[in-house]
Motif scaffolding. Structure first.
Motif, PDB file in Angstrom:
ATOM      1  N   VAL A 176       6.711   3.022  49.733  1.00  0.00           N
ATOM      2  CA  VAL A 176       6.820   2.377  51.041  1.00  0.00           C
ATOM      3  C   VAL A 176       7.735   3.234  51.899  1.00  0.00           C
ATOM      4  O   VAL A 176       8.899   3.445  51.559  1.00  0.00           O
ATOM      5  N   VAL A 177       7.197   3.768  53.000  1.00  0.00           N
ATOM      6  CA  VAL A 177       8.019   4.517  53.952  1.00  0.00           C
ATOM      7  C   VAL A 177       8.543   3.506  54.966  1.00  0.00           C
ATOM      8  O   VAL A 177       7.873   3.174  55.938  1.00  0.00           O
ATOM      9  N   SER A 178       9.747   3.013  54.692  1.00  0.00           N
ATOM     10  CA  SER A 178      10.306   1.901  55.467  1.00  0.00           C
ATOM     11  C   SER A 178      11.268   2.440  56.525  1.00  0.00           C
ATOM     12  O   SER A 178      12.480   2.244  56.434  1.00  0.00           O
ATOM     13  N   TYR A 179      10.721   3.098  57.519  1.00  0.00           N
ATOM     14  CA  TYR A 179      11.547   3.705  58.554  1.00  0.00           C
ATOM     15  C   TYR A 179      12.255   2.660  59.410  1.00  0.00           C
ATOM     16  O   TYR A 179      13.401   2.845  59.793  1.00  0.00           O
ATOM     17  N   SER A 180      11.577   1.580  59.710  1.00  0.00           N
ATOM     18  CA  SER A 180      12.174   0.566  60.588  1.00  0.00           C
ATOM     19  C   SER A 180      12.828  -0.540  59.785  1.00  0.00           C
ATOM     20  O   SER A 180      12.482  -0.794  58.620  1.00  0.00           O
ATOM     21  N   ASN A 181      13.788  -1.204  60.416  1.00  0.00           N
ATOM     22  CA  ASN A 181      14.437  -2.345  59.768  1.00  0.00           C
ATOM     23  C   ASN A 181      13.451  -3.484  59.526  1.00  0.00           C
ATOM     24  O   ASN A 181      13.606  -4.256  58.574  1.00  0.00           O
ATOM     25  N   GLU A 182      12.444  -3.604  60.391  1.00  0.00           N
ATOM     26  CA  GLU A 182      11.442  -4.658  60.217  1.00  0.00           C
ATOM     27  C   GLU A 182      10.670  -4.462  58.922  1.00  0.00           C
ATOM     28  O   GLU A 182      10.398  -5.421  58.197  1.00  0.00           O
ATOM     29  N   VAL A 183      10.325  -3.222  58.611  1.00  0.00           N
ATOM     30  CA  VAL A 183       9.613  -2.950  57.358  1.00  0.00           C
ATOM     31  C   VAL A 183      10.539  -3.177  56.169  1.00  0.00           C
ATOM     32  O   VAL A 183      10.135  -3.725  55.139  1.00  0.00           O
ATOM     33  N   LYS A 184      11.780  -2.765  56.314  1.00  0.00           N
ATOM     34  CA  LYS A 184      12.752  -3.002  55.239  1.00  0.00           C
ATOM     35  C   LYS A 184      12.857  -4.492  54.946  1.00  0.00           C
ATOM     36  O   LYS A 184      12.884  -4.915  53.774  1.00  0.00           O
ATOM     37  N   ALA A 185      12.925  -5.302  55.980  1.00  0.00           N
ATOM     38  CA  ALA A 185      13.105  -6.743  55.808  1.00  0.00           C
ATOM     39  C   ALA A 185      11.804  -7.439  55.403  1.00  0.00           C
ATOM     40  O   ALA A 185      11.793  -8.246  54.460  1.00  0.00           O
ATOM     41  N   ASN A 186      10.709  -7.140  56.095  1.00  0.00           N
ATOM     42  CA  ASN A 186       9.465  -7.870  55.878  1.00  0.00           C
ATOM     43  C   ASN A 186       8.718  -7.440  54.622  1.00  0.00           C
ATOM     44  O   ASN A 186       8.110  -8.276  53.944  1.00  0.00           O
ATOM     45  N   VAL A 187       8.743  -6.145  54.319  1.00  0.00           N
ATOM     46  CA  VAL A 187       7.974  -5.637  53.179  1.00  0.00           C
ATOM     47  C   VAL A 187       8.833  -5.564  51.916  1.00  0.00           C
ATOM     48  O   VAL A 187       8.421  -6.000  50.839  1.00  0.00           O
ATOM     49  N   LEU A 188      10.034  -4.996  52.065  1.00  0.00           N
ATOM     50  CA  LEU A 188      10.884  -4.804  50.894  1.00  0.00           C
ATOM     51  C   LEU A 188      11.848  -5.960  50.658  1.00  0.00           C
ATOM     52  O   LEU A 188      12.546  -5.980  49.647  1.00  0.00           O
ATOM     53  N   LYS A 189      11.891  -6.909  51.592  1.00  0.00           N
ATOM     54  CA  LYS A 189      12.731  -8.104  51.478  1.00  0.00           C
ATOM     55  C   LYS A 189      14.223  -7.779  51.459  1.00  0.00           C
ATOM     56  O   LYS A 189      15.028  -8.448  50.792  1.00  0.00           O
ATOM     57  N   VAL A 190      14.612  -6.746  52.211  1.00  0.00           N
ATOM     58  CA  VAL A 190      16.036  -6.449  52.392  1.00  0.00           C
ATOM     59  C   VAL A 190      16.639  -7.549  53.260  1.00  0.00           C
ATOM     60  O   VAL A 190      16.037  -7.986  54.251  1.00  0.00           O
ATOM     61  N   SER A 191      17.816  -7.995  52.921  1.00  0.00           N
ATOM     62  CA  SER A 191      18.471  -9.068  53.658  1.00  0.00           C
ATOM     63  C   SER A 191      18.722  -8.672  55.114  1.00  0.00           C
ATOM     64  O   SER A 191      19.334  -7.637  55.387  1.00  0.00           O
ATOM     65  N   ARG A 192      18.274  -9.505  56.037  1.00  0.00           N
ATOM     66  CA  ARG A 192      18.537  -9.236  57.458  1.00  0.00           C
ATOM     67  C   ARG A 192      20.033  -9.343  57.757  1.00  0.00           C
ATOM     68  O   ARG A 192      20.551  -8.618  58.612  1.00  0.00           O
ATOM     69  N   ASP A 193      20.708 -10.215  57.062  1.00  0.00           N
ATOM     70  CA  ASP A 193      22.158 -10.336  57.247  1.00  0.00           C
ATOM     71  C   ASP A 193      22.851  -9.032  56.849  1.00  0.00           C
ATOM     72  O   ASP A 193      23.762  -8.561  57.541  1.00  0.00           O
ATOM     73  N   ASP A 194      22.435  -8.420  55.734  1.00  0.00           N
ATOM     74  CA  ASP A 194      23.043  -7.166  55.293  1.00  0.00           C
ATOM     75  C   ASP A 194      22.694  -6.018  56.225  1.00  0.00           C
ATOM     76  O   ASP A 194      23.522  -5.134  56.482  1.00  0.00           O
ATOM     77  N   LEU A 195      21.473  -6.018  56.743  1.00  0.00           N
ATOM     78  CA  LEU A 195      21.090  -4.995  57.720  1.00  0.00           C
ATOM     79  C   LEU A 195      21.971  -5.096  58.956  1.00  0.00           C
ATOM     80  O   LEU A 195      22.397  -4.076  59.517  1.00  0.00           O
ATOM     81  N   GLY A 196      22.251  -6.320  59.385  1.00  0.00           N
ATOM     82  CA  GLY A 196      23.098  -6.508  60.553  1.00  0.00           C
ATOM     83  C   GLY A 196      24.552  -6.203  60.287  1.00  0.00           C
ATOM     84  O   GLY A 196      25.244  -5.621  61.133  1.00  0.00           O
ATOM     85  N   ARG A 197      25.036  -6.594  59.120  1.00  0.00           N
ATOM     86  CA  ARG A 197      26.456  -6.427  58.807  1.00  0.00           C
ATOM     87  C   ARG A 197      26.805  -4.987  58.424  1.00  0.00           C
ATOM     88  O   ARG A 197      27.790  -4.429  58.892  1.00  0.00           O
ATOM     89  N   TYR A 198      25.999  -4.385  57.549  1.00  0.00           N
ATOM     90  CA  TYR A 198      26.326  -3.062  57.012  1.00  0.00           C
ATOM     91  C   TYR A 198      25.561  -1.922  57.669  1.00  0.00           C
ATOM     92  O   TYR A 198      25.983  -0.772  57.595  1.00  0.00           O
ATOM     93  N   GLY A 199      24.444  -2.244  58.300  1.00  0.00           N
ATOM     94  CA  GLY A 199      23.598  -1.208  58.880  1.00  0.00           C
ATOM     95  C   GLY A 199      22.581  -0.726  57.857  1.00  0.00           C
ATOM     96  O   GLY A 199      22.718  -0.939  56.658  1.00  0.00           O
ATOM     97  N   ALA A 200      21.543  -0.050  58.366  1.00  0.00           N
ATOM     98  CA  ALA A 200      20.471   0.419  57.486  1.00  0.00           C
ATOM     99  C   ALA A 200      20.966   1.466  56.498  1.00  0.00           C
ATOM    100  O   ALA A 200      20.477   1.553  55.368  1.00  0.00           O
ATOM    101  N   VAL A 201      21.940   2.290  56.919  1.00  0.00           N
ATOM    102  CA  VAL A 201      22.462   3.346  56.049  1.00  0.00           C
ATOM    103  C   VAL A 201      23.677   2.789  55.320  1.00  0.00           C
ATOM    104  O   VAL A 201      24.822   2.951  55.743  1.00  0.00           O
ATOM    105  N   SER A 202      23.438   2.103  54.224  1.00  0.00           N
ATOM    106  CA  SER A 202      24.512   1.435  53.489  1.00  0.00           C
ATOM    107  C   SER A 202      24.087   1.195  52.045  1.00  0.00           C
ATOM    108  O   SER A 202      22.901   1.231  51.713  1.00  0.00           O
ATOM    109  N   LYS A 203      25.075   0.946  51.218  1.00  0.00           N
ATOM    110  CA  LYS A 203      24.810   0.703  49.799  1.00  0.00           C
ATOM    111  C   LYS A 203      23.961  -0.541  49.560  1.00  0.00           C
ATOM    112  O   LYS A 203      22.968  -0.471  48.809  1.00  0.00           O
ATOM    113  N   PRO A 204      24.311  -1.695  50.160  1.00  0.00           N
ATOM    114  CA  PRO A 204      23.489  -2.887  49.896  1.00  0.00           C
ATOM    115  C   PRO A 204      22.028  -2.698  50.287  1.00  0.00           C
ATOM    116  O   PRO A 204      21.132  -3.159  49.574  1.00  0.00           O
TER     117      PRO A 204
END
Length: 268
Positions: free
Chosen positions: A148-176
């Motif tokens: 999965v080439v998840s360039y956008s945060n939407e793909v990270k959240a919708n496809v890979l189920k990355v937490s939107r809260d973590d994306l907002g708090r830590y940013g896309a370039v982060s350990k979580p």
């Protein structure tokens, strides 16, 4: 680490007789700059006899060390060459990729096949390069399930189920986020192993706290997830290749049970 340009170094210049027998020994290692490597092998280089030459070639943190020996006494030459190769293996034990003429992606593929494992990728800054490198090898369909080439945060959240809260708090370039990307793609593709990258390949997009070359890389193996923060130098393509190599070597070390956790880093 700053080892991006191809370099070659030679030692020894003894003339080679047409009757001499020739032997070669190779080791490939990961993670050293030219200066770091030169410092480590200085003493080893000095002990080489005149009939043995050494060449190093580095690109994107992958270094090949080639020993070439020429001597009329075949058994003596083979004994010496095996000895020198083993010394190098011992010297770079934790950073050894292979002693054969194989790409790091081939080494990873063979380990996965040997263990009957499957792998998938979630790539942001590498843009599918890990998948490309793996699938360049014949037979990769037996263990590589997809990417999965998840360039956008939407793909990270919708496809890979990355937490939107973590994306907002830590940013896309982060350990979580890197960890959740790796875990998410493993679930999605139903694989034993996975790799994930999220970072800033450049030339734009960097900040004071997360400059160009900053990449979080994660790998999973049978439910265990590890993540590392790396700061690569070089142009965009070099950052992508270095991050790709690092992701594959992380998973190789997990499979070999030789992985050591990176010290805890706070990049908030």
């Amino acid at each position: 680490m700053k080892n991006k340009a191809n370099t070659e170094n030679h030692t020894g210049n003894a003339p080679v007789s047409t009757s001499d027998h020739k032997e070669e020994r190779l080791i490939t290692i990961y993670g050293y700059s030219d200066d770091e490597l030169a410092d480590i092998i200085r003493h080893f280089r000095k002990q080489l006899p005149d009939f043995v030459t050494m060449m190093t070639k580095s690109s994107n943190l992958i270094t090949k060390i080639l020993l070439t020996g020429s001597h009329h006494a075949v058994e003596l030459l083979r004994f010496k060459m095996n000895k020198f190769q083993q010394q190098l293996i011992n010297l770079f034990d934790e950073d050894l990729v292979t002693t054969d003429h194989k790409d790091i992606s081939q080494v990873l593929g063979e380990l996965l096949v040997e263990r009957d494992l499957t792998v998938s990728c979630a790539e942001s800054c590498t843009g599918g390069n890990i998948a490309h490198r793996i699938t360049c090898n014949p037979g990769s369909s037996t263990f590589f399930m997809g990417s999965v080439v998840s360039y956008s945060n939407e793909v990270k959240a919708n496809v890979l189920k990355v937490s939107r809260d973590d994306l907002g708090r830590y940013g896309a370039v982060s350990k979580p986020v890197a960890e959740q990307m790796a875990q998410g793609v493993a679930r999605l593709m139903r694989t034993n192993c996975s790799m994930a990258t999220t970072g800033i390949a450049g030339p734009d997009g960097g900040t004071k706290f997360k400059p160009v070359g900053t990449v979080w890389i994660a790998a999973t193996y049978n439910g265990k997830t590890v993540a590392e923060l790396k700061h690569f130098s070089g142009n965009r393509n070099q950052v992508i290749e270095s991050a790709t190599n690092h992701a594959m070597f992380m998973l190789i070390k997990l499979l070999r049970n030789s992985y050591r956790l990176q010290e805890e880093i706070n990049d908030d």
